[in-house]
Design an enzyme around this catalytic site. Structure first.
Site, mmCIF file in Angstrom:
data_model
loop_
_atom_site.group_PDB
_atom_site.id
_atom_site.type_symbol
_atom_site.label_atom_id
_atom_site.label_comp_id
_atom_site.label_asym_id
_atom_site.label_seq_id
_atom_site.Cartn_x
_atom_site.Cartn_y
_atom_site.Cartn_z
ATOM 1 N N ASP A 149 88.011 50.253 43.675
ATOM 2 C CA ASP A 149 87.804 51.600 44.168
ATOM 3 C C ASP A 149 87.105 52.213 43.321
ATOM 4 O O ASP A 149 87.365 51.510 42.314
ATOM 5 C CB ASP A 149 89.837 52.091 44.227
ATOM 6 C CG ASP A 149 89.178 53.751 45.176
ATOM 7 O OD1 ASP A 149 88.568 53.678 45.437
ATOM 8 O OD2 ASP A 149 90.276 53.799 44.101
ATOM 9 N N ASP A 169 93.583 53.125 44.001
ATOM 10 C CA ASP A 169 94.921 53.992 43.293
ATOM 11 C C ASP A 169 95.235 54.939 44.665
ATOM 12 O O ASP A 169 96.365 55.776 44.058
ATOM 13 C CB ASP A 169 94.413 55.003 42.340
ATOM 14 C CG ASP A 169 94.155 55.801 42.798
ATOM 15 O OD1 ASP A 169 92.523 55.533 44.071
ATOM 16 O OD2 ASP A 169 93.519 56.792 42.498
HETATM 17 O O1 PGA Z 1 85.596 60.444 47.340
HETATM 18 C C1 PGA Z 1 87.272 60.384 46.960
HETATM 19 O O2 PGA Z 1 88.170 60.806 47.960
HETATM 20 C C2 PGA Z 1 87.264 58.752 47.244
HETATM 21 O O3 PGA Z 1 86.804 57.989 46.703
HETATM 22 P P1 PGA Z 1 87.897 56.713 46.612
HETATM 23 O O4 PGA Z 1 87.789 55.736 47.717
HETATM 24 O O5 PGA Z 1 86.818 55.576 45.346
HETATM 25 O O6 PGA Z 1 88.811 56.689 45.911
#
Ligand code: PGA
Length: 238
Positions: A23, A181
């Site tokens: 992520d 996370d």
């Molecule tokens: O920008 C977001 O709301 C989520 O981004 P992520 O999937 O990298 O946590």
């Protein structure tokens, strides 16, 4: 001498091909301050109270559109299409402001690559700021594939986002683990039958219904944890 072939006289190599899917926000980078600056400019213009860092980080995870809508809802104000466009434009004008890598990220990515891990990013963030951040913080080149929320039909927690990431990287046949996370990361992994590591240093939270395979408290713990989840297998060359 028995004449039987034994491990002692065979040549072995380590079969290290496996995939670590990361992520972005709250896992590789802490970007909440920059996103908060942009949304707070909008909220102030609408005579609404700005978000504190903790409030902003709790609303992240489903992409920038969902974040802006949730932020306005939390202040009881509406968000027009034009305001949403201006928020994106504002944030995109410099997504590196208020964004930093978590400690030991480049060194750990480098170690994982040396150990044979193929590295990928699966993020609900839009492609333009995601690429700008990965490039600006000099970690873009570690990744074989970067699969963003606005380039897929369904975002995390839908498992299709993860399978599309693996597909684009040419990794469908390899064992993979997701590191993130947020509950959406763990949920997408579990719906894909994939192991997951919850990034305890980030600003997300997981939910009891979605159990990660492991919890890491710092980025540099990842090589050991990932190895325990998907060990490199020794393979006979004979
Ligand atoms: O920008 C977001 O709301 C989520 O981004 P992520 O999937 O990298 O946590």
């Amino acid at each position: 001498m028995t004449g039987r072939s034994t491990d002692a006289n065979k040549a072995f190599t380590l079969d290290t091909d496996r995939v670590a899917v990361f992520d972005l926000d709250g896992t590789l980078v802490d970007s909440v301050d920059g996103i908060a600056v942009a949304i707070n400019r909008l909220l102030r213009a609408k005579k609404a109270l700005p978000l504190q860092r903790e409030e902003a980080s709790a609303l992240l995870g489903h992409g920038l559109d969902a974040f802006a809508k949730a932020a306005c809802e939390s202040r009881g104000v509406t968000l027009t299409d034009d305001e949403l466009w201006r928020f994106h434009h504002d944030y995109l004008s410099n997504p590196l402001i208020g964004t930093k890598l978590y400690p030991r990220v480049p060194a750990t990515l480098s170690l994982l690559a040396q150990k044979g891990w193929r590295l990928a990013v699966c993020t609900n963030k839009s492609e333009a700021p995601a690429i700008a951040i990965l490039n600006g913080l000099a970690i873009f080149d570690y990744f074989d594939v970067i699969c963003c929320g606005d380039t897929v039909e369904q975002q995390k927690p839908h498992p299709g986002h993860l399978s599309e990431t693996l597909q684009r990287g040419g990794f469908r046949h390899l064992p993979a683990v997701m590191i993130g996370d947020h509950a959406v990361d763990v949920a997408a992994a579990s719906a894909s039958g994939m192991a997951s590591v919850f990034a305890g240093w980030g600003y997300g939270h997981t939910e009891p219904a979605f159990r990660p395979s492991a919890v890491a408290s710092s980025f540099e713990d990842l090589p050991g944890i990932l190895e325990s989840l998907i060990p490199a297998r020794s393979r006979s060359l004979a």
